[in-house]
Write an enzyme that holds these catalytic residues in place. Sequence first.
Site, PDB file in Angstrom:
ATOM      1  N   GLN A   1       0.096  12.888   4.142  1.00 15.69           N
ATOM      2  CA  GLN A   1      -1.336  12.757   3.847  1.00 15.69           C
ATOM      3  C   GLN A   1      -1.948  14.048   3.302  1.00 15.69           C
ATOM      4  OE1 GLN A   1      -2.663   9.908   3.765  1.00 15.69           O
ATOM      5  NE2 GLN A   1      -1.342   8.648   5.043  1.00 15.69           N
TER       6      GLN A   1
ATOM      7  N   HIS B   1       2.394  10.030  13.357  1.00 14.75           N
ATOM      8  CA  HIS B   1       2.829   8.768  12.759  1.00 14.75           C
ATOM      9  C   HIS B   1       4.231   8.498  13.317  1.00 14.75           C
ATOM     10  CE1 HIS B   1       4.491   6.228   9.540  1.00 14.75           C
ATOM     11  NE2 HIS B   1       3.250   5.963   9.187  1.00 14.75           N
TER      12      HIS B   1
ATOM     13  N   CYS C   1       0.575   2.728  12.337  1.00 13.67           N
ATOM     14  CA  CYS C   1       1.882   3.318  12.676  1.00 13.67           C
ATOM     15  C   CYS C   1       1.707   4.534  13.579  1.00 13.67           C
ATOM     16  CB  CYS C   1       2.676   3.694  11.435  1.00 13.67           C
ATOM     17  SG  CYS C   1       2.986   2.322  10.347  1.00 13.67           S
TER      18      CYS C   1
ATOM     19  N   ASP D   1       4.957  17.212   8.175  1.00 12.53           N
ATOM     20  CA  ASP D   1       4.825  15.874   7.604  1.00 12.53           C
ATOM     21  C   ASP D   1       3.628  15.929   6.647  1.00 12.53           C
ATOM     22  OD1 ASP D   1       4.007  13.322   7.027  1.00 12.53           O
ATOM     23  OD2 ASP D   1       4.077  12.580   9.092  1.00 12.53           O
TER      24      ASP D   1
ATOM     25  N   LYS E   1       1.875   7.832  -2.434  1.00 11.62           N
ATOM     26  CA  LYS E   1       0.525   8.161  -1.941  1.00 11.62           C
ATOM     27  C   LYS E   1      -0.168   9.151  -2.864  1.00 11.62           C
ATOM     28  CE  LYS E   1       1.882   7.635   2.916  1.00 11.62           C
ATOM     29  NZ  LYS E   1       1.380   6.321   3.294  1.00 11.62           N
TER      30      LYS E   1
HETATM   31  N1  C6P Z   1       1.221   6.173   6.441  1.00 10.51           N
HETATM   32  C1  C6P Z   1      -0.663   4.671   6.377  1.00 10.51           C
HETATM   33  O1  C6P Z   1      -1.246   3.663   6.005  1.00 10.51           O
HETATM   34  P1  C6P Z   1       6.154   6.560   4.072  1.00 10.51           P
HETATM   35  O2  C6P Z   1       5.974   5.186   4.610  1.00 10.51           O
HETATM   36  O3  C6P Z   1       7.530   7.098   4.363  1.00 10.51           O
HETATM   37  O4  C6P Z   1       5.745   6.702   2.663  1.00 10.51           O
HETATM   38  O5  C6P Z   1       5.127   7.492   4.874  1.00 10.51           O
HETATM   39  C2  C6P Z   1       5.232   7.589   6.272  1.00 10.51           C
HETATM   40  C3  C6P Z   1       4.114   8.397   6.831  1.00 10.51           C
HETATM   41  C4  C6P Z   1       4.423   9.550   7.528  1.00 10.51           C
HETATM   42  N2  C6P Z   1       3.459  10.335   8.013  1.00 10.51           N
HETATM   43  C5  C6P Z   1       2.153  10.059   7.867  1.00 10.51           C
HETATM   44  C6  C6P Z   1       1.130  10.988   8.407  1.00 10.51           C
HETATM   45  C7  C6P Z   1       1.780   8.889   7.179  1.00 10.51           C
HETATM   46  O6  C6P Z   1       0.493   8.614   7.040  1.00 10.51           O
HETATM   47  C8  C6P Z   1       2.783   8.033   6.678  1.00 10.51           C
HETATM   48  C9  C6P Z   1       2.417   6.744   6.007  1.00 10.51           C
HETATM   49  C10 C6P Z   1       0.715   4.968   5.845  1.00 10.51           C
HETATM   50  O7  C6P Z   1      -1.180   5.469   7.162  1.00 10.51           O
HETATM   51  C11 C6P Z   1       1.630   3.798   6.018  1.00 10.51           C
HETATM   52  S1  C6P Z   1       1.977   3.481   7.711  1.00 10.51           S
END
Ligand code: C6P
Length: 431
Positions: free
Chosen positions: A222, A142, A389, A219, A245
């Site tokens: 997920q 991401h 992303c 990270d 999430k």
């Molecule tokens: N992915 C998706 O729809 P934030 O935005 O900081 O809460 O999370 C960022 C992020 C970082 N790593 C991974 C693997 C992610 O999936 C995400 C967030 C969302 O897939 C929004 S782009």
Amino acid sequence: MYHFTLYLKGSFYIYMVASMDEAYINEIRKDFPILETKVREGVPLIYLDNAATTQKPRQVIDAISEYYLKYNANVHRGIHALSEIASEKYEDAHSKVAKFLNAKFSEIVFTKNTTEGLNLVAHGLRNLLSRGDEIVVTRMEHHSNLVPFQIVAKETGAVLKFIEMEDFEKLDLNSAEKVITDKTKLVSIPHMSNVLGTINPVKEIAQIAKEHDALMLVDGAQSVPHLKIDFKNLGIDFLSFSGHKMLAPMGIGGLVGREEVLANYEPLLYGGEMIRNVDYDIATWNDLPWKFEAGTPNVSGGIGLGVAVDYLQNIGMDKVHQIEYELTKYTLDRFEELDFVKVYGPDAEHRGGVVSFNVYNDSGQLIHPHDVSTLLDENGIAIRAGHHCAQPLMKSMHIPATNRISFYIYNTKAEVDRTIEVLKQIKDIFN
Ligand code: C6P
């Protein structure tokens, strides 16, 4: 408990067990008022965009209201009753998260989201890097686990390296063995890909990082919402995740950091709350975790996160994973029957509740995911379409975008069936 059906003989029992789980999911759904929404007249909501953000149960919404209705105050500042209650509840939330992830209280830093936690680690890394040192990430990142390290590498003269993938399904461990060397200062990987759904071998890669004295960051955007996580057992130094999430409100998340590492790590923000003693020319830092929580924190969000963790623990993370596994397996099996759908990523055993796919018309032309998701939306079905992303991953797969279904504890097989029914209609429209 669908998997019990494997061990039971006779369709009556199979029916009984299956409907028990349906009843269980229906009970869960009652806690999520938004799931009753009609997107438009007569069109009920089918929410399949949980990797972007999950819905919030009544318990979390009530806890946030209660904070503002009954004890709104700043934390760790006032010697008055409301501030004391707010501080206690905010600290309790740290304890709950620590227990949830098997980490120490001092190791739980509340952040805004996963992205902030990853940036915090990248920022502090500047002090540890010299020209020619290496940072290792993967080909399935991401942007949040890539761009901060691109910037740090540029500023310090460090080199960014990548663990390769096999068949766009999983990480190549041979490649990990090759790219992680004594020059590596940090390895950072996604626990679970938000595009492919792949669950990565964190422990194995952490072991390789350790052999080379490199820090290991995960990270967990997920994974923390969906898998049972044991921070200590994973053998990693940092884990970043987002509350939104995992049933909690937006604007709250966490960075878990090993105490010994955090103690000497540079904060991202400086100011109130994170200090111990300040003179005009110099300052010292507060104890962990407060050293990393400068300024007034998101108190209601933190309390909401604590209640979200309670909620998930009540269900049990094994059960959460099981519910999602069943839905994912069912979806992959049903997609297999459809010759106009191409699915990306590994089998259900090696992925979480994320299914990315593309739809083709009878001439084999791609129906753009934005068109697919728009037509699904007309039927009340919320999925995500786009590059998620993860533009470099999309480019290496030579596709502009995908559709993505992502599950959580309140989704049902009937919702999958309805989605497939509409996908068939969409294919016919584009013929
Ligand atoms: N992915 C998706 O729809 P934030 O935005 O900081 O809460 O999370 C960022 C992020 C970082 N790593 C991974 C693997 C992610 O999936 C995400 C967030 C969302 O897939 C929004 S782009």
